[in-house]
Design an enzyme around this catalytic site. Structure first.
Site, PDB file in Angstrom:
ATOM      1  CG  HIS A 141     -49.987 -15.462 -69.900  1.00 17.91           C
ATOM      2  ND1 HIS A 141     -48.794 -16.141 -69.945  1.00 17.91           N
ATOM      3  CD2 HIS A 141     -50.704 -16.052 -68.905  1.00 17.91           C
ATOM      4  CE1 HIS A 141     -48.794 -17.097 -69.024  1.00 17.91           C
ATOM      5  NE2 HIS A 141     -49.942 -17.058 -68.401  1.00 17.91           N
ATOM      6  CG  HIS A 386     -56.150 -22.387 -63.875  1.00 16.09           C
ATOM      7  ND1 HIS A 386     -56.121 -21.476 -62.855  1.00 16.09           N
ATOM      8  CD2 HIS A 386     -55.317 -21.900 -64.833  1.00 16.09           C
ATOM      9  CE1 HIS A 386     -55.296 -20.481 -63.169  1.00 16.09           C
ATOM     10  NE2 HIS A 386     -54.807 -20.720 -64.368  1.00 16.09           N
TER      11      HIS A 386
END
Length: 629
Positions: A141, A386
């Protein structure tokens, strides 16, 4: 999505230049080779992005937006600039049209690939914990934020009918739509008659040299690990998050500092007393374990700022803020390079790419190295994370030793209010330390492939399908092309995979030459001592090497390179810092008093048992070194 006016203006310009490239190619004024190799600098587009105004002499501090890092190329690494490439993109028209198969036919639906190949399963890591996973998202991020096309007023685009039962007819679709097909035979979405998964293409960034060429997608974050998701990357956001005294704003929750509350309608729970927090990138509420890291680093900035204020009473609040930010950024970079990367890539590859911290100052800066993120890193390799997400978070009661609660992760996405329960932060940290992450493989929890951001609906987004489609949106080439790039033989038969994977691959792809990079990377066996396979490992190592070599403000660079270099004594103190020390200094201390020395390794492993936070085994930074003489 973004509603940043700067991004929208630049994206509009990037689009104008794209249309110019399409027109020039139609007139045969640009060849396929010129486009693929970027040999179009002789052709200016109708839009030229304004150059940043850089201070002279250079500032002691990083700019908030990442600009002015490189003296010759002032936009390298800046927010709202394009992702770079390891290989020329694979656009079917050479410019922006999405990739097709090696035979020229359409690629299989990204949902079909996800549904058949990316299964739900649990394979816990024998060594790495969920804190490793969560720190990886924190890094991602900080350095990468996709921005997508929106309606002129900033509203989101819809490419499907309201309930996803059909695609909008072509004449009603926005040209940036690339919806994902999910047929009635889909074993999950089919029961909801969902045949269209919304997908909007990423905004484009104009080239800094004003030239036309193939599409480069825009990064909504600075490309550097600089905690921009904590501080903000625009003057407006930075001002919103600052407090008097050089501090960051906080929400005072009965004596506990939490990130400041936001007025944006982002969180799902809006009842009285429900908390929704602001962050530098507006993504801090995405999952509660991420909000925990935002909380720890907000507190760390304020802890440093208060210490600097006591040590240097003559400093004004501007200097206190900037110096505290400079130190926190250095701590973050040191943890990334000294603790996290060796566990991700293994010691051999870290050594080969020169990623280990130096004993003193570093001498690796190269002004010709562009530190900007590659599309392959952002859409595929860094998304290995993920696969390592566990579908449930186990929260222990540290007083009783029992499990306090087990949370299905979609239930704490955009729902961070549990942080207001006084012992929850300490318990969450302990749970992340003890609970193993999942291994990197083609198994992703259904919390991400079926129920992501589901809100009150019985189904949510399929993140795996989004990853596959986003790679195609960015023009990322097929998996085999990156095997060739790093010197490996391409796979010529599906049978070269495991029998189970081979059968499933053959049921969706026409040829091994069509396998998407993210899918192929997850199918590889991890390298020795690493979390990821060889292709992802090289893409990741290359990127973090570029960041280190191309960042003038990298924390280890000396005064010959870095205008804000630390003294040797200060740098030595920063190199004592570990994530365990950050946790110990910023926990609530209601139930948590000990911490494993290695914050990214399971706390139940021999040699990494928790030790008291005041133990010398977890060294502390001596901030008295930052007293100005």
């Amino acid at each position: 999505m973004t509603t940043d006016r700067r991004a929208e203006k630049l994206a509009h310009g990037g689009l104008l230049n794209l249309f110019a490239a399409q027109e020039l190619k139609a007139r045969q004024a640009l060849s396929d080779d010129e486009l693929a190799l970027g040999l179009t600098e002789h052709t200016d587009g109708p839009f030229c992005p304004p150059a940043p105004s850089c201070p002279n002499p250079p500032s002691r501090y990083r700019s908030f937006g990442g600009e002015c890092n490189n003296l010759q190329s002032s936009t390298w690494g800046a927010v709202h600039t394009g992702f770079e490439r390891l290989l020329p993109p694979d656009y079917s028209d050479g410019i922006w049209k999405m990739r097709v198969s090696s035979s020229g036919s359409p690629l299989p639906s990204a949902r079909a690939v996800s549904n058949i190949l990316v299964l739900d399963g649990s394979h816990p890591s024998a060594t790495h914990n969920l804190m490793f996973m969560q720190f990886g998202q924190f890094i991602a991020h900080d350095t990468s934020a996709g921005t997508v096309f929106t309606v002129g007023n900033g509203s989101a685009l819809s490419c499907c009918t309201p309930h996803g039962e059909e695609f909008l007819p072509p004449e009603s679709q926005h040209w940036a739509c690339a919806p994902i097909a999910s047929g009635p035979e889909d074993n999950f979405y089919g029961q909801f008659r969902l045949q269209c998964l919304n997908f909007v293409r990423a905004q484009l960034a104009p080239a800094s040299d004003c030239s036309v060429g193939y599409a480069k997608q825009m990064n909504g974050a600075t490309h550097f690990p600089d905690l921009s998701h904590l501080y903000g990357s625009s003057e407006e956001k930075v001002g919103l998050l600052r407090a008097p005294g050089g501090l960051l704003k906080v929400f005072q929750d009965y004596g506990r500092e939490l990130p400041p509350l936001t007025e944006r309608e982002e969180c799902l729970t809006v009842k009285e007393g429900a908390a929704c927090f602001e962050s530098g990138d507006s993504h801090g509420n995405q999952i509660i374990s991420l909000t925990v890291l935002h909380t720890l680093w907000t507190r760390e900035h304020n802890r440093i700022a208060r210490a600097l204020s006591r040590l240097n009473p003559e400093w004004d609040e501007e200097k206190i803020y900037l110096e505290a930010r400079r130190i926190a950024q250095a701590e973050f970079q040191h943890i990334l390079y000294s603790e996290w990367l060796p566990l991700l890539l293994g010691s051999q590859l870290v050594q080969t790419f020169g990623l280990y911290p130096s004993p003193g100052y570093c001498s690796s800066y190269e002004r010709q190295v562009n530190p900007s993120l590659t599309a392959e890193f952002s859409t595929a390799a860094m998304r290995f994370g993920h696969s390592v997400v566990d579908g449930k978070l186990t929260i222990p009661n540290l007083k009783s030793g029992n499990v306090y609660e087990t949370i299905f992760i979609p239930e704490v996405m955009f729902q961070p209010s549990r942080l207001r329960v006084r012992p929850f932060l300490d318990r969450m940290i302990a749970g992340l330390s003890w609970q193993p992450m999942q291994t990197v493989d083609p198994f992703v929890t259904e919390g991400l492939t079926r129920y992501l951001f589901h809100g009150g609906n019985p189904f949510g987004i399929d993140l795996a399908a989004i990853n596959i489609q986003r790679g195609r949106d960015y023009g990322v080439r097929a998996y085999n092309q990156y095997r060739r790039l790093i010197g490996l033989e391409p796979l010529t038969s599906f049978d070269q995979f495991s029998p189970n994977a081979a059968q499933r691959l053959a049921s969706v792809y026409e040829s091994p030459e069509d396998i998407d990079l993210w899918v192929g990377g997850l199918l590889e066996e991890p390298m020795d001592g690493a979390v990821v396979g060889i292709t992802f490992a090289h893409i990741l190592a290359d990127q973090f090497s570029r960041i280190k070599r191309g960042d003038r403000y990298f924390y280890e660079n000396g005064p010959d390179v870095n205008p804000g270099a630390f003294t040797p004594g200060q740098l030595a103190e920063i190199k004592k810092v570990t994530l365990s020390r950050i946790i110990c200094d910023n926990k609530d201390g209601i139930e948590l008093f000990a911490q494993p020395p290695n914050a990214f390794v399971r706390a139940d492993l021999p040699g990494n048992e928790p030790v008291p936070c005041d133990s010398l085994i977890i060294p502390a930074i001596d901030l008295s070194r930052f007293k100005e003489i």
